[in-house]
Design an enzyme around this catalytic site. Structure first.
Site, PDB file in Angstrom:
ATOM      1  CB  CYS A 112      -0.936   0.011   1.202  1.00 17.74           C
ATOM      2  SG  CYS A 112      -0.059   0.212   2.772  1.00 17.74           S
ATOM      3  CG  ASP A 138      16.278  22.653 -35.236  1.00 13.71           C
ATOM      4  OD1 ASP A 138      16.754  23.766 -35.497  1.00 13.71           O
ATOM      5  OD2 ASP A 138      16.698  21.592 -35.728  1.00 13.71           O
ATOM      6  CG  ASP A 148      19.264  17.235 -34.321  1.00 12.14           C
ATOM      7  OD1 ASP A 148      19.549  17.445 -33.132  1.00 12.14           O
ATOM      8  OD2 ASP A 148      19.995  17.564 -35.271  1.00 12.14           O
ATOM      9  CB  CYS A 171       4.305  -0.539   2.029  1.00 12.42           C
ATOM     10  SG  CYS A 171       3.020  -1.547   2.760  1.00 12.42           S
ATOM     11  CG  ASP A 174      18.448  21.426 -32.033  1.00 13.18           C
ATOM     12  OD1 ASP A 174      18.923  22.543 -32.284  1.00 13.18           O
ATOM     13  OD2 ASP A 174      17.878  20.727 -32.877  1.00 13.18           O
TER      14      ASP A 174
END
Length: 786
Positions: A13, A461, A662, A16, A666
């Site tokens: 749960c 870009d 790309d 935990c 970049d």
């Protein structure tokens, strides 16, 4: 810094998960820790100088949960296969225990009817009284002997049956609750163990010494059937939850299933079948028509069309010929090929995708913090509320009896288990990231998934993002009229350019091949950087270059100068060709917008996003491309640092910015943006380059990601709301808040069924994301209406 992902066993749960998380975060040298209930692991970043993986494993074990060092020799594919096997075993075990417990519960319920039929035995519980009236007469007719048995025999038999169910089917609840108690914690198992143990202890005393109750005017009720059915319903909920959880990991299992087990490798000149794990880099692998490609590699013989849809989301087959790369796991078409293995094992694209997706599903979304804060104090608070509930009944309604208050306290303990809270966020993240991967979108974590939904500005870009990223011949203009003159012009230019390394030269050669023009040999090749090249072709001097190159060679270019100027103004590059000192024609080359860019940008704008193009190219070129695809906001002629500065300026304005590039050139801009999208055609570099890696070169995938993110955030908020609302509404009802006005009191049996249903409903709500449609981005108006 080092990273490790440690499998954690025994978490059931949110409490935990929260406990393990807090423990790890307090460890010296731990920079960050992300504990995932669904994935049953802990992803930790730590300083090796201050701690180690072994110490972190010991820290987890000290909290009472199982932990082991990860197997570093296993690939992501192997690790996922092992996890799938563990999940299957867990589901089978839970299902078996739930079925046995349910059968035992039905038997106990039937055997309890004569006991409930005794005067006052139902303790005033209207639901139990209704069950008594419904079942008593039919059972008296069907099983008359059951009602002839004495109370001690019936109660003793139920005691024995309950002990068997608790010791076998429910054993792990008590063991884990004891472990949590030993380490000073409490979790879902604590609530179940305390609730059922209290009911069992009360019933045990009522069975062995009923006079202890009757002498004080209290009915000696037993709750054995409640204990069994609580365990049965909780186990049923756990089994349904495990089954649904397996469905959330369907995308990972599908990816693992793409890996062939056998590859046909050429060894010592002969083809043999070997296990894929035994294929080495550089091996030649034979790929027959219709079969799945075993490894990443490069085609060295043959050609075919490859179905890569399961990896990239692109439905159209991709043509492959000598020199092209192929991805392991994709499906070959009708051609036979020979492939040289380039990436094998853990280095393969498929293994990288599986590894990335596993990491993404282990990462936490920021919205998870709300669940963590609540879970940290939830279980202790419920234990206190249960005691208060029992005390309130004894104080405020003494006439109702001890059984009424005791039953209400047990119902509070059972119904409040925080399973749904722990599942609310990770189930949605798992399903969403898996759904995205099936569309060729790799989202690197819940935090990225959440940020993508908050983006209000998309920065694009130009080259390789909005456009194809490689020049193509747009048209050929020959001084002489006719298609034959154009073909001859292109053929001569290609004969020169085949010897050049320039990208524009490659485009001319590709165009010549596409027109199926026979190649011609050239000699005396000379190249002038920045201008062009010349060579002797079929006894003629051919010059290919820009205006300056031809003018330098004494060629009169006036007839085509207006056309060259117009082509340049449209964003293309004019290449002029001269033969034996006379102008022969012009070839216009340009980087074409992708066929999907216009529609994708329209979708982004319809979603209320600002779309900006940042490029280092000339403004005239940028404006031409922007007009073609529908972008109004352009910043051109930028150096890489200029793109970073432009994005930073937008962020200072309060905008949440996503950058699409790309994945290589970049990189600084992708890092600066709030969310970086790498368009890399499925390359390994693109997978590692940004927050979101797009396996297909399609801006539509960006719109898909944002649409999925927005929908996922809605589902997460729904899950958290209902998980919280469920407890806010259910706990007072279980405590008896409705009893004074309506006489309704929730029995522990019904409480256990409701608790199980809440967890399954959260997982079911998350699974709706599997049906998230592509090519749909909600507009702000639509978002606001939902």
């Amino acid at each position: 810094m080092a990273d490790v992902t440690i499998p954690v066993g025994g978490m059931t749960c949110a409490a935990c998960q929260s406990r393990v998380q807090r423990t790890l975060e307090r460890e010296p040298g731990v920079r960050s820790a992300s504990v995932n209930l669904m994935m049953a692991n802990a992803a930790i970043a730590f300083d090796p100088a201050l701690t180690s993986s072994e110490r972190l494993v010991d820290a987890i074990r000290a909290t009472g949960y199982a932990a082991d060092l990860p197997d570093d020799s296993a690939s992501a594919l192997d690790a996922q296969t092992a996890r799938d096997a563990r999940q299957e075993t867990e589901f089978a075990t839970l299902r078996r225990k739930a079925m046995v417990a349910l059968v035992a519960g039905v038997i106990a319920m039937v055997a309890s009817v004569p006991l409930m039929s005794a005067p006052g035995a139902a303790g005033g519980d209207r639901m139990m009284a209704w069950a008594d009236r419904l079942m008593t007469q039919p059972l008296q007719r069907i099983l008359p002997g059951l009602f002839a048995l004495s109370r001690p025999v019936l109660a003793g038999s139920l005691l024995a049956l309950t002990l068997v169910v608790m010791a076998w089917a429910g054993r792990h609840f008590y063991l884990r609750a004891w472990q949590a108690l030993r380490h000073g914690g409490a979790d879902m198992n604590t609530l179940i163990a305390v609730g059922t143990s209290a009911a069992f202890g009360y019933s045990l005393v009522a069975t062995v010494t009923p006079s202890l109750f009757t002498s004080h005017g209290i009915a000696a009720d037993v709750y054995f059937e409640a204990v069994i059915l609580i365990i049965a319903f909780v186990l049923t909920g756990n089994a349904l939850e495990a089954r649904a959880t397996r469905r959330t990991a369907a995308a990972l299992r599908a990816l693992v299933g793409l890996q062939p087990e056998v590859a046909r490798v050429v060894r010592d000149g002969a083809p043999i079948d070997v296990a894929v794990a035994m294929v080495r880099r550089g091996d030649e692998v034979l790929v027959r028509p219709g079969e799945r490609i075993a490894v990443d590699g490069d085609v060295i013989e043959g050609e075919s069309e490859i179905d890569e849809s399961m990896l990239t989301g692109e439905s159209r087959p991709v043509a492959k010929q000598i020199g092209d790369a192929v991805i392991g796991g994709s499906v070959n078409g009708s051609g036979a090929m020979r492939v040289r293995a380039s990436h094998v094992g853990a280095a393969s694209t498929l293994a990288g995708i599986v590894r990335l997706l596993r990491q993404a599903q282990s990462a936490r979304a920021p919205v998870q913090q709300l669940s963590d804060r609540i879970s940290a104090v939830f279980v202790p608070t419920i234990l206190v509320l249960a005691v208060v509930t029992c005390g309130a009944w004894l104080l405020l309604a003494p006439a109702a009896g001890v059984a009424r208050g005791f039953s209400a306290a047990v119902a509070v303990l059972i119904i409040a288990c925080p399973c749904a809270m722990g599942l609310a966020v990770p189930t949605a993240v798992m399903v969403a990231t898996g759904r995205a991967s099936q569309s060729g979108i790799l989202i690197k974590g819940g935090d990225t998934l959440q940020r993508a939904g908050e983006v209000d500005t998309i920065v694009l870009d130009k080259t390789g993002t909005v456009t194809e990223g490689r020049p193509v011949v747009q048209h050929v203009t020959a001084v002489a009229d006719g298609r034959a003159a154009e073909d001859r012009l292109l053929q001569l230019a290609a004969a020169v350019e085949v010897l050049s390394q320039h990208p524009l030269a490659a485009a001319i050669v590709r165009a010549s091949v596409a027109r199926e023009l026979p190649p011609i040999s050239a000699g005396g090749f000379r190249s002038t950087p920045g201008l062009g090249a010349l060579a002797t072709v079929a006894g003629q001097m051919v010059v290919v270059g820009n205006l300056a190159m031809l003018q330098q060679q004494g060629v009169a270019t006036q007839p085509l100068e207006p056309e060259a100027t117009r082509v340049a103004a449209d964003g293309s590059t004019p290449i002029l060709v001269a033969v034996d000192g006379r102008l022969a024609g012009m070839i216009a080359l340009g980087d074409q917008p992708r066929r999907t860019s216009t529609a994708a940008i329209a979708r982004l704008r319809a979603a209320g996003l600002r779309v900006v193009m940042l490029t280092g190219d000339r403004r005239a070129v940028a404006e031409h491309v922007a007009r073609a695809v529908g972008i109004d906001d352009i910043v051109a002629e930028l150096l890489p640092e200029g793109k970073v500065a432009a994005i930073a300026a937008m962020q200072r304005e309060g905008r949440v910015v996503a950058m699409v590039g790309d994945g290589v050139n970049d990189a600084p801009s992708l890092a600066q943006a709030d969310v970086g999208f790498a368009m890399g055609g499925g390359t390994a570099v693109a997978i590692e380059a940004a927050d979101v890696a797009l396996m297909r070169d399609d801006l539509g995938a960006v719109a898909d990601t944002i649409a999925l993110s927005r929908r996922t955030l809605r589902v997460i908020h729904q899950n958290l709301f209902w998980a919280l609302a469920y407890n806010v509404i259910a706990i007072p009802i279980a405590a008896g808040a409705l009893y004074p006005a309506t006489g309704v009191l929730l029995s522990p049996i019904v409480a256990s069924a409701a608790m199980a249903l809440s967890s399954v409903s959260v997982v079911g709500n998350s699974l709706r994301l599997r049906a998230a449609s592509r090519h749909h981005v909600s507009t702000p108006a639509v978002e606001a209406s939902r």
